[in-house]
Write an enzyme that holds these catalytic residues in place. Structure first.
Site, PDB file in Angstrom:
ATOM      1  N   SER A  49       0.918  -1.181  -0.010  1.00  0.00           N
ATOM      2  CA  SER A  49      -0.003  -0.048   0.035  1.00  0.00           C
ATOM      3  C   SER A  49       0.939   1.267   0.079  1.00  0.00           C
ATOM      4  O   SER A  49       2.197   1.095   0.359  1.00  0.00           O
ATOM      5  CB  SER A  49      -0.987  -0.020   1.263  1.00  0.00           C
ATOM      6  OG  SER A  49      -0.022   0.199   2.405  1.00  0.00           O
ATOM      7  N   ASP A  84      -0.595  -1.514  -4.012  1.00  0.00           N
ATOM      8  CA  ASP A  84      -2.104  -1.718  -3.786  1.00  0.00           C
ATOM      9  C   ASP A  84      -3.198  -0.461  -3.507  1.00  0.00           C
ATOM     10  O   ASP A  84      -2.296   0.560  -2.872  1.00  0.00           O
ATOM     11  CB  ASP A  84      -2.320  -2.633  -2.238  1.00  0.00           C
ATOM     12  CG  ASP A  84      -3.420  -3.148  -1.744  1.00  0.00           C
ATOM     13  OD1 ASP A  84      -4.136  -3.392  -2.917  1.00  0.00           O
ATOM     14  OD2 ASP A  84      -3.550  -3.209  -0.792  1.00  0.00           O
ATOM     15  N   HIS A  85      -3.946  -0.294  -4.084  1.00  0.00           N
ATOM     16  CA  HIS A  85      -4.704   0.849  -3.990  1.00  0.00           C
ATOM     17  C   HIS A  85      -4.029   2.349  -4.307  1.00  0.00           C
ATOM     18  O   HIS A  85      -3.931   3.151  -3.453  1.00  0.00           O
ATOM     19  CB  HIS A  85      -5.420   1.101  -2.541  1.00  0.00           C
ATOM     20  CG  HIS A  85      -6.535   0.137  -2.478  1.00  0.00           C
ATOM     21  ND1 HIS A  85      -7.859   0.255  -2.987  1.00  0.00           N
ATOM     22  CD2 HIS A  85      -6.556  -1.089  -1.778  1.00  0.00           C
ATOM     23  CE1 HIS A  85      -8.445  -0.932  -2.565  1.00  0.00           C
ATOM     24  NE2 HIS A  85      -7.796  -1.691  -1.909  1.00  0.00           N
ATOM     25  N   HIS A 177     -12.427  -4.162   3.872  1.00  0.00           N
ATOM     26  CA  HIS A 177     -11.136  -4.181   4.445  1.00  0.00           C
ATOM     27  C   HIS A 177     -11.117  -4.403   5.995  1.00  0.00           C
ATOM     28  O   HIS A 177     -12.006  -3.781   6.634  1.00  0.00           O
ATOM     29  CB  HIS A 177     -10.289  -2.961   4.035  1.00  0.00           C
ATOM     30  CG  HIS A 177      -9.740  -2.837   2.818  1.00  0.00           C
ATOM     31  ND1 HIS A 177      -9.832  -1.844   2.074  1.00  0.00           N
ATOM     32  CD2 HIS A 177      -9.249  -3.850   1.904  1.00  0.00           C
ATOM     33  CE1 HIS A 177      -9.377  -2.024   0.753  1.00  0.00           C
ATOM     34  NE2 HIS A 177      -9.001  -3.015   0.639  1.00  0.00           N
ATOM     35  N   ASN A 229      -7.005 -10.868  -2.129  1.00  0.00           N
ATOM     36  CA  ASN A 229      -6.083  -9.875  -1.216  1.00  0.00           C
ATOM     37  C   ASN A 229      -6.081 -10.315   0.210  1.00  0.00           C
ATOM     38  O   ASN A 229      -7.397 -10.056   0.678  1.00  0.00           O
ATOM     39  CB  ASN A 229      -6.154  -8.329  -1.465  1.00  0.00           C
ATOM     40  CG  ASN A 229      -5.952  -8.030  -2.964  1.00  0.00           C
ATOM     41  OD1 ASN A 229      -5.530  -8.656  -3.664  1.00  0.00           O
ATOM     42  ND2 ASN A 229      -5.994  -6.567  -3.232  1.00  0.00           N
ATOM     43  N   ASN A 231      -4.344  -8.950   3.992  1.00  0.00           N
ATOM     44  CA  ASN A 231      -3.661  -8.229   4.453  1.00  0.00           C
ATOM     45  C   ASN A 231      -3.813  -8.302   6.311  1.00  0.00           C
ATOM     46  O   ASN A 231      -2.974  -8.762   6.739  1.00  0.00           O
ATOM     47  CB  ASN A 231      -4.078  -6.801   4.355  1.00  0.00           C
ATOM     48  CG  ASN A 231      -2.904  -5.726   4.809  1.00  0.00           C
ATOM     49  OD1 ASN A 231      -1.833  -6.063   5.436  1.00  0.00           O
ATOM     50  ND2 ASN A 231      -3.166  -4.243   4.676  1.00  0.00           N
ATOM     51  N   THR A 232      -4.829  -7.893   6.596  1.00  0.00           N
ATOM     52  CA  THR A 232      -5.306  -7.861   8.159  1.00  0.00           C
ATOM     53  C   THR A 232      -4.930  -9.066   8.756  1.00  0.00           C
ATOM     54  O   THR A 232      -4.343  -9.076   9.964  1.00  0.00           O
ATOM     55  CB  THR A 232      -6.537  -7.376   8.260  1.00  0.00           C
ATOM     56  OG1 THR A 232      -6.986  -6.389   7.614  1.00  0.00           O
ATOM     57  CG2 THR A 232      -6.912  -7.195   9.761  1.00  0.00           C
TER      58      THR A 232
HETATM   59  P1  13P Z   1      -7.817  -7.358   4.453  1.00  0.00           P
HETATM   60  O1  13P Z   1      -6.854  -6.368   5.184  1.00  0.00           O
HETATM   61  O2  13P Z   1      -9.022  -7.281   4.812  1.00  0.00           O
HETATM   62  O3  13P Z   1      -7.202  -8.754   4.441  1.00  0.00           O
HETATM   63  O4  13P Z   1      -7.862  -6.807   2.949  1.00  0.00           O
HETATM   64  C1  13P Z   1      -6.816  -6.588   2.040  1.00  0.00           C
HETATM   65  C2  13P Z   1      -6.882  -6.161   0.769  1.00  0.00           C
HETATM   66  O5  13P Z   1      -7.892  -6.035   0.316  1.00  0.00           O
HETATM   67  C3  13P Z   1      -5.515  -5.280   0.418  1.00  0.00           C
HETATM   68  O6  13P Z   1      -6.155  -4.498  -0.824  1.00  0.00           O
END
Ligand code: 13P
Length: 287
Positions: A49, A84-85, A177, A229, A231-232
């Site tokens: 990101s 990302d984004h 997210h 995707n 991340n969290t």
């Molecule tokens: P999460 O953090 O919900 O897994 O989402 C990750 C994501 O979509 C990164 O762009």
């Protein structure tokens, strides 16, 4: 060597599985994701990101670290380094820094402006050999300061963006997210099916992979999702394992404070989460 994500996602659509994008934050994260992909013989996408890029001192640091690490670790599976984004400016910075893939998130612009900017970036990315993801509708919740209301994408707008030649498309389908709230209604498969009908074989991207139940993941893959995707979930596993280590007082035993020891449980926890996701997405053995 880094590769664009185009080929690996085309193969994923044909093979009915999805490739995981795992967001990275530092050296431990990167090493954990790369090692797991290699062990499982799976293609992988490293997501960065704009906030994480800044945290790591800039996109050039990230690109150089990833390339050197792949070399030293003798990584042979396909790896894409993906923004990302991304903002319009962020996309140019990553192209210059040596990323192999970018996402331009123009979902907060009126559709005409999203089309205009995506069109320009598709040309530039392709001329440089990078793959490009675009977004229509928005992903709910917040990620590194990017806030979305979570509107489901309009399939006709998805077609407009798909026709610009993007390599894969993120369409909002009720995904969020971060952790899903208890009253979450689930993914809108109706929207996903309508988007797929308009965009054909274009690989679709499911953001907000953390906490989506396995049956919904499988159904999304059936409907054309080829990139998911996460991340969290890696952040939560890392934090939990690190907390346990410290709460057990292990940092106070011998040289337990050594960062290589202190961060080891978190590192292993990220690896376990990535493995679990790769197995669920079906990308194991597909390198
Ligand atoms: P999460 O953090 O919900 O897994 O989402 C990750 C994501 O979509 C990164 O762009």
């Amino acid at each position: 060597m880094l590769v664009s994500a185009t080929e690996m996602l085309k193969k994923a659509v044909e093979g009915h599985y999805a490739v995981g994008q795992f967001n990275i934050n530092n050296l431990e994260w990167t090493k954990a994701v790369l090692a797991t992909a290699q062990e499982l013989n799976s293609p992988v996408i490293l997501g960065v990101s704009e906030g994480a890029g800044k945290y790591m001192t800039g996109f050039t640091t990230v690109a150089e670290m990833v390339k050197a690490m792949m070399d030293e670790m003798k990584i042979t599976v396909p790896v894409a380094l993906h923004l990302d984004h991304g903002t319009y400016e962020g996309c140019y910075k990553c192209i210059k820094a040596g990323f192999s893939s970018i996402m331009f998130d123009g979902s907060h612009y009126p559709i005409e402006e999203n089309v205009e900017k995506t069109k320009e970036l598709v040309k530039v990315a392709h001329a440089m050999g990078l793959s490009i993801e675009a977004e229509v509708g928005s992903i709910g919740g917040e990620e590194d300061g990017v806030v979305g209301m979570g509107e489901c994408a309009d399939p006709a707008e998805c077609k407009m963006i798909a026709d610009l030649g993007v390599d894969f498309l993120a369409a909002g389908i009720g995904n969020i997210h971060g952790k899903y709230p208890a009253n979450w209604k689930g993914l809108s498969f109706e929207t996903l099916a309508a988007v797929q009908e308009k965009t054909g074989k274009l690989p679709l991207v499911l953001h907000g992979g953390t906490g989506i139940p396995a049956d919904m993941i499988k159904k999304a893959i059936d409907l054309g999702v080829a990139k998911i995707n996460v991340n969290t979930e890696c952040q939560l596993s890392f934090a939990e394992a690190t907390r346990k280590y410290i709460e057990a007082g292990k940092d106070l035993e011998g040289k337990g404070f050594d960062p290589r020891k202190l961060l080891a449980p978190g590192f292993e926890a990220i690896k376990a989460t990535v493995k679990e996701k790769m197995e669920l997405f079906g990308s194991v053995g597909r390198a």
